[in-house]
Design a protein around this motif. Structure first.
Motif, PDB file in Angstrom:
ATOM      1  N   TYR A  54     -39.906 -22.583  22.061  1.00  0.00           N
ATOM      2  CA  TYR A  54     -40.510 -22.195  23.338  1.00  0.00           C
ATOM      3  C   TYR A  54     -40.232 -20.725  23.607  1.00  0.00           C
ATOM      4  O   TYR A  54     -39.114 -20.268  23.397  1.00  0.00           O
ATOM      5  N   PRO A  55     -41.252 -19.969  24.077  1.00  0.00           N
ATOM      6  CA  PRO A  55     -42.618 -20.372  24.454  1.00  0.00           C
ATOM      7  C   PRO A  55     -43.538 -20.648  23.266  1.00  0.00           C
ATOM      8  O   PRO A  55     -44.629 -21.172  23.419  1.00  0.00           O
ATOM      9  N   ARG A  67     -34.130 -17.248  33.447  1.00  0.00           N
ATOM     10  CA  ARG A  67     -34.314 -15.801  33.575  1.00  0.00           C
ATOM     11  C   ARG A  67     -33.113 -15.208  34.309  1.00  0.00           C
ATOM     12  O   ARG A  67     -32.249 -15.935  34.798  1.00  0.00           O
ATOM     13  N   ASN A 105     -34.010 -20.071  39.006  1.00  0.00           N
ATOM     14  CA  ASN A 105     -34.397 -20.318  37.621  1.00  0.00           C
ATOM     15  C   ASN A 105     -33.388 -19.667  36.674  1.00  0.00           C
ATOM     16  O   ASN A 105     -33.449 -18.459  36.439  1.00  0.00           O
ATOM     17  N   GLN A 152     -48.740 -26.002  34.050  1.00  0.00           N
ATOM     18  CA  GLN A 152     -47.849 -24.936  33.623  1.00  0.00           C
ATOM     19  C   GLN A 152     -46.629 -24.775  34.521  1.00  0.00           C
ATOM     20  O   GLN A 152     -45.562 -24.371  34.057  1.00  0.00           O
ATOM     21  N   THR A 204     -43.208 -24.818  32.329  1.00  0.00           N
ATOM     22  CA  THR A 204     -42.404 -23.616  32.091  1.00  0.00           C
ATOM     23  C   THR A 204     -40.951 -23.832  32.490  1.00  0.00           C
ATOM     24  O   THR A 204     -40.053 -23.208  31.915  1.00  0.00           O
ATOM     25  N   LYS A 205     -40.699 -24.706  33.460  1.00  0.00           N
ATOM     26  CA  LYS A 205     -39.316 -24.990  33.867  1.00  0.00           C
ATOM     27  C   LYS A 205     -38.669 -26.019  32.940  1.00  0.00           C
ATOM     28  O   LYS A 205     -37.451 -26.138  32.886  1.00  0.00           O
ATOM     29  N   MET A 265     -39.408 -25.953  29.648  1.00  0.00           N
ATOM     30  CA  MET A 265     -39.496 -25.325  28.327  1.00  0.00           C
ATOM     31  C   MET A 265     -40.198 -26.253  27.335  1.00  0.00           C
ATOM     32  O   MET A 265     -39.723 -26.511  26.228  1.00  0.00           O
TER      33      MET A 265
END
Length: 780
Positions: free
Chosen positions: A511-512, A670, A667, A580, A584-585, A587
């Motif tokens: 991921y991504p 990041r 998050n 998405q 995205t959270k 992965m």
């Protein structure tokens, strides 16, 4: 010469498990089962146990059960090992059943976290326990690792306690506890254990056992990788380390100072270089305006006094800066008291912990607990060095009985009736071929426990185990129920070189997108499949472990082999969501990867003339999920003809990145700052019910709740009686409840297209290779 080296054969800088001189008790030989009573000890000629293992699971001597692996590994080193399984924790007497251990206690809650085992994602008590004979719940206490440790200490105060297992692994630092909804201390502090071994602990445990056997005090064993322990700040053994503030590793952003309650509002403003006076503010604005005007006309330059000071690094000093060696560096995380009161610092600590998980470059971590005279540091050494293929073979080739202890048998000497252990029944004819997972899914605890580096067994070792099941296991009819691990298709996958692996700090290899340094050759796995099913007496080998389909599509040959020979009518995969926001959270890859795999699956199934189905799993109420995301998922499900019989709601397990999101709203994937990304969180019973209701849009009991939500979202257009509508306008008479398919555990007929069912959520009992009692005589 430039071909990539198989990750399974990377050299590991650690002492091999087989290189230790056996303990003197090796002369007693191998026990058919590790003893659970004094009578069994006497039969083996033992007067005492060197090590006693306490576990929250029933004792099943099988390599899929942690206590059996640990017990047999220690036995192979020459130690006399006894087991106390699921003891009555109301007093210390049951913990004295085998006498006083000569070396230490080994304590674990079992294969599962005791809280997850006991409670559902909605904090409701479960009535069953798959690791207990008869599937009976309540045979282990809440927070079993802590309770067992306390009773062991009460039974024999001077015997060291070594804590391990997944419950300890996931609580090695201060962590958010979903069940009490607060941040709890490290389990090292709460359990008062002498040493915590986290992760797959064979390497650390063998070293610790031999050092304790050599009369080395346990409090001096502070240099073993994969261990955690308590150390006082003034302890001399902690000197000589280069301490690094975690904020220099990953700056958490602005930390606001506490307000002095004895200062007036004007004094507070003055201390911050500002003012609360409107007049002063007007005057300041006038002066600033005049300065800007004169600057614009070019007559005067701005006053240099009010310009900000700029700091420039001295190149000469920078060249001389020496970075302390990683092996002698320790990162100080924010203290327990800080992360308990500050969600931003909690998210920061969680992020740093996950950055320091690669055995090739991880540094030690330290976190303070308490203040003043009660202050102590929880010291966490770097993760253990992964086992080599030879060591994996050594562990899995030990003489396991491959069944439950005889004390659990019924009056007929069988384990198939009222005393059946469901967890054993599930893996009875399955084979674990690897460990670890580099997927990095934020909601999963496999990576935190087993690590990202794949540890694989050799082909010969796997084939030998298939033959052993065929020839020695009672009730086998020719079908291997699974050939996998945490993931079905990561066998012998990993970095292209040891140097890249040792330097990497990425949380996921897929991921991504799939990392360019990751080998995706499924050839060794295909070879095992073909060799296994060619064995005499093997009718079929099924793949029951979850498939990483974004990796599988990189090898069409593997997908063809899997679909045409190793799918028993259905295959489970986990896209988890379609939108998405939550993906995205988590992965996880986009739904496009699922569509690509689905096309290949259907193509190869059709070529083989087989009618087979994909069983996709989805998660409700995951951090980052909005009501609109769940609505769109429900629309996707209806469009594709899926009806979920069982809903999986997000379960915040300790130390997972998604749990940090749930607790803090930040998050940690990041950089974490006060102003960094806020993650939408699904809290409260009503919203969690709504998200689960979207997954079960077809259930009439959910329609009133969904109608109300759709109207509030401005999507009343989805309410109607047409095929393009999500739910109808009419409401049939219902009881307002929901009978989980997990409770009935059966569905008449064969799997139907579009039904999201599994062996545990409604499918007819899957062919596992088990014969009905008395249907077949075992081989001589």
């Amino acid at each position: 010469m430039n071909a990539p080296v198989d990750v399974s054969f990377f050299a590991r800088a650690a002492k091999p498990l087989t290189s230790y001189r056996p303990y003197w008790a090796k002369r007693f030989g191998t026990a058919p089962f590790l003893p659970m009573s004094r009578a069994e000890m006497e039969k083996l000629g033992w007067d005492s146990c060197d090590i006693i293992l306490v576990t929250g699971d029933a004792y099943v001597d099988h390599p899929s059960f942690g206590m059996a692996v640990i017990g047999r590994t220690l036995e192979a080193q020459g130690f006399r090992v006894g087991i106390i399984a699921q003891p009555d924790w109301q007093s210390a007497e049951p913990f004295k059943a085998l006498g006083k251990p000569n070396l230490f206690w080994g304590v674990t809650a079992g294969n599962m976290d005791s809280m997850i085992n006991r409670y559902t994602a909605d904090r409701k008590i479960r009535s069953d326990d798959a690791y207990t004979p008869g599937d009976i719940g309540g045979k282990r206490p809440d927070r079993a690792a802590i309770v067992y440790s306390q009773r062991c200490r009460e039974a024999y105060k001077d015997v060291p306690i070594i804590l391990g297992g997944i419950e300890g692994s996931l609580r090695r630092i201060a962590h958010y506890d979903y069940w009490s909804d607060k941040v709890r201390r490290s389990i090292v502090v709460d359990s008062k254990c002498d040493l915590l071994l986290y992760g797959n602990a064979e390497r650390a445990l063998v070293e610790v056992a031999h050092r304790i056997a050599a009369r080395e005090p346990v409090e001096q064993i502070t240099d073993v990788r994969g261990t955690a322990f308590v150390r006082r700040p003034d302890d001399e053994s902690g000197k000589g380390w280069f301490e690094i503030d975690s904020t220099t590793v990953d700056e958490p952003g602005r930390v606001e100072a506490h307000i002095n309650p004895y200062m007036t509002t004007s004094e507070q403003a003055a201390a911050q270089g500002s003012t609360c006076s409107k007049e002063d503010g007007s005057a300041t604005d006038s002066v600033a305006g005049a300065a800007n005007n004169t600057s614009a006309t070019g007559q005067n330059s701005p006053n240099p006094v009010i310009q900000p000071i700029q700091f420039v690094a001295n190149p000469a000093l920078k060249a001389k800066l020496k970075v302390p060696p990683r092996e002698k560096s320790v990162i100080r995380l924010p203290s327990y008291e800080q992360v308990k009161s500050d969600p931003v610092l909690y998210a920061h600590a969680n992020r740093v912990l996950h950055l320091e998980t690669n055995p090739g470059n991880a540094r030690a971590l330290v976190q303070a607990h308490g203040e003043g005279v009660t202050a102590r540091d929880v010291w966490i050494n770097p993760p253990p060095i992964p086992l080599t293929t030879a060591e994996m073979d050594y562990v899995f080739d030990l003489p396991y009985a491959r069944g439950p202890h005889p004390s659990y048998a019924d009056e007929n000497g069988s384990h198939d009736g009222a005393t059946k252990i469901p967890a054993w029944e599930m893996i009875r004819f399955s084979i674990n071929i690897m460990r670890g997972c580099f997927g990095g899914c934020t909601f999963c605890s496999i990576t935190e426990h087993e690590g990202r580096i794949i540890q694989s067994r050799s082909e010969d070792s796997i084939i030998q185990e298939i033959e052993d099941i065929r020839d020695k296991v009672k009730g086998f009819t020719g079908t291997i129920s699974d050939l996998g691990g945490p993931t079905a298709n990561m066998y012998r996958l990993g970095c292209r070189s040891p140097e890249i692996e040792a330097a990497c700090r990425k949380p996921s290899c897929v991921y991504p997108g799939i990392c360019q340094n990751l080998t995706t050759d499924h050839g060794p796995l295909i070879k095992i499949y073909r060799r296994g099913r060619a064995l005499k007496g093997i009718k079929k080998i099924l793949i029951g472990s979850g498939l990483r389909y974004d990796l599988a599509v990189k090898s069409p040959e593997y997908v063809k082999e899997l679909v045409q020979h190793h799918v028993g009518g259905y295959l489970k995969i986990a896209p988890e969501h379609t939108e998405q926001g939550p993906l995205t959270k988590m992965m996880k890859p986009g739904i496009g990867s699922y569509d690509k795999f689905k096309q290949m699956f259907e193509k190869f199934s059709e070529e083989a003339g087989k009618k087979q189905f994909l069983i996709p799993y989805f998660i409700a109420a995951h951090p980052g999920t909005s009501d609109e995301d769940m609505m769109n998922l429900a629309i996707w499900l209806k469009k594709n003809g899926f009806r979920a019989d069982q809903v999986q709601a997000f379960y915040p397990s300790p130390m997972a990145s998604a749990t940090a999101m749930y607790h803090t709203g930040k998050n940690p994937l990041r950089k974490v700052t006060r102003d960094s990304e806020e993650v939408p969180i699904v809290r409260g019973e009503k919203r969690r019910r709504l998200h689960k209701a979207f997954l079960r849009y077809h259930d009439p009991n959910n329609w009133p709740l969904l109608r109300e939500a759709l109207k509030a979202m401005g999507r009343a257009d989805l309410i109607g009686n047409g095929k393009h509508h999500l739910i109808p306008t009419f409401q049939p008479l219902t009881d307002g409840g929901y009978q989980s398919a997990r409770r009935t555990n059966s569905t008449p007929g064969k799997p139907q297209k579009g039904r999201l069912l599994t062996q545990h959520t409604g499918l007819p009992p899957r062919v596992t290779g088990a014969a009905k009692p008395g249907a077949r005589k075992p081989r001589p």
